[in-house]
Each structure stands twice: as C-alpha cells, then as structure tokens.
Write a protein that holds these residues in place. Structure first.
Motif, PDB file in Angstrom:
ATOM      1  N   HIS A  19       1.061  21.665  28.667  1.00 39.86           N
ATOM      2  CA  HIS A  19       0.668  22.508  29.742  1.00 39.86           C
ATOM      3  C   HIS A  19       1.449  22.014  31.050  1.00 39.86           C
ATOM      4  CE1 HIS A  19      -1.651  24.387  33.029  1.00 39.86           C
ATOM      5  NE2 HIS A  19      -1.937  23.190  33.643  1.00 39.86           N
ATOM      6  N   LEU A  23       3.984  24.359  32.823  1.00 42.24           N
ATOM      7  CA  LEU A  23       3.496  24.473  34.418  1.00 42.24           C
ATOM      8  C   LEU A  23       4.835  24.094  35.317  1.00 42.24           C
ATOM      9  CD1 LEU A  23       1.267  25.246  36.526  1.00 42.24           C
ATOM     10  CD2 LEU A  23       0.792  22.840  36.617  1.00 42.24           C
ATOM     11  N   ASP A  31       1.322  28.708  30.417  1.00 42.75           N
ATOM     12  CA  ASP A  31       0.707  27.682  31.311  1.00 42.75           C
ATOM     13  C   ASP A  31      -0.710  27.745  31.446  1.00 42.75           C
ATOM     14  OD1 ASP A  31       1.100  29.797  33.052  1.00 42.75           O
ATOM     15  OD2 ASP A  31       1.541  28.521  34.716  1.00 42.75           O
TER      16      ASP A  31
END
Length: 219
Positions: A19, A23, A31
């Motif tokens: 993640h 991101l 994400d």
C-alpha cells in the motif's frame, strides 16, 4: 485434516508495504484497495486468536473510515466511523481501570486535552462546513481519550493511540490546507495509521477479559 493457519500478521505487513509503495506512486485505485485490506487482516487475527471481540468491532469501524474517506463527499461518514472505533477502544481500556489510573495522572489528561484543543484551533479557520466545525472538537477529544486511556493501561496500545492521534492531526492539517498535500505527507499519515491500528490491536489483545483481570489471585 490439519487446521489451515492463515499468517495474518505477515499478510498485514505485506499489504502495508504494498500500500505504501502504491500510495507513493499515486497508483489509484490500487492504493485505495490495499488500504482497505489492512484492517480486515487484523480483524481476521482477532477472530481466530481468541482476542477480545471489541477489538474486531473497533477495527471494523476503522475499515469503514478507510472506505468512506476514499470516496468524495463522505468525509463526515469517515470521521463518524473512526469516532465509533475510538469509542470501542476507550471502552476496552476503561474496563481495565483506565479511569482510576487517569485520576492519578492528571497532567496526562491535561496534556492530551491541550493536544485536542491545539488540533482544532490549528485548522479552525480552514473549515468551511458548519457540520464539520460542530463535530471536530468531539472527534479530537475522542482521539485524546483513546490516547489517555491506552497510555495508562497498556504500553503498546498507548504508543498506537498516540500514533493514531498524530496521524489524524496530519490528516486535518492537509484536508484543511494547513500543510501541503504531497506524496510524503500521504505516506507519513499511512505509516502512522498502520502502526497505530497494529499496536492498538496487539496491546489491546494483551489485556485479559475484565472479569478475569479483576478477579483476586488464589492464595
């Protein structure tokens, strides 16, 4: 047939790292998807490890907050869901004598109350929505309440609650245009948040059920 054991914590670690990478790369919607996978993995661990079910409920509300905050126009719903998560955490720590311990630590209560006020004051002029203005002070108090009750009850949980407080303070500063919204701030917020829910889960699970915790030891 042997029981299949799911490695909840290693999976949580993998999802957290993936993640954060997505991101930082602004790889939408992946994400957002990986963000919403983190809390369910901790819920799975709680439900299969015999940890207190109230922690699973708190994490379920965290999942709701994660989901709503990814959707336009649902900021208040996300805040409300996270508020319910904090109510669950506070309830669990209060059941383990947090109120009595806080009475013996008034400076901690004052310090965290000041932190709540500071969060609200720092973003107040940037809030246009009157409903957000009305509920933000209560949410900030819940954040500080989780931190206060956790800090005097269980060390790991206390660290997690403080991380949650800092993470949400950063969210407020970015949402209400007090600091720049960059990949660095997004990643920092999520590092703090993922650490927060992990430590709150671990620390909360280390506490015995209240009836057992308060029972006198055999002579």
């Amino acid at each position: 047939m042997s029981e299949v054991r799911i490695p909840w914590w290693p999976l949580f670690g993998v999802v957290a790292v993936v993640h954060l990478v997505l991101l930082a790369a602004d790889a939408s919607p992946w994400d957002s998807i990986t963000k919403c996978l983190a809390a369910p993995l901790l819920i799975g661990w709680v439900l299969t490890s015999g940890a207190p079910r109230i922690l699973a409920l708190a994490l379920l509300f965290c999942l709701g907050g994660d989901f709503f905050l990814e959707l336009d126009g649902l900021f208040l719903a996300g805040m409300g869901s996270f508020a319910l998560a904090h109510v669950c955490f506070i309830t669990w720590f209060v059941r383990h004598g947090a109120v009595e311990r806080l009475r013996a630590n008034p400076l901690l209560v004052v310090g965290l109350a000041v932190a709540a006020v500071a969060i609200v004051v720092s973003v107040w002029s940037g809030i246009d929505d009157p409903v957000v203005r009305a509920v933000l002070p209560f949410y900030a108090l819940l954040l500080s309440g989780t931190a206060a009750t956790a800090l005097v009850t269980e060390r790991l949980a206390g660290v997690g609650a403080v991380l949650f407080l800092v993470s949400d303070a950063l969210i407020a500063l970015t949402v209400f245009d007090r600091v720049g919204t960059t990949a660095v701030t997004h990643v920092a917020i999520m590092v703090l948040y993922l650490g927060a829910i992990a430590l709150l889960t671990l620390g909360g699970a280390r506490l015995a059920p209240p009836a057992r915790a308060l029972a006198p030891e055999p002579a």
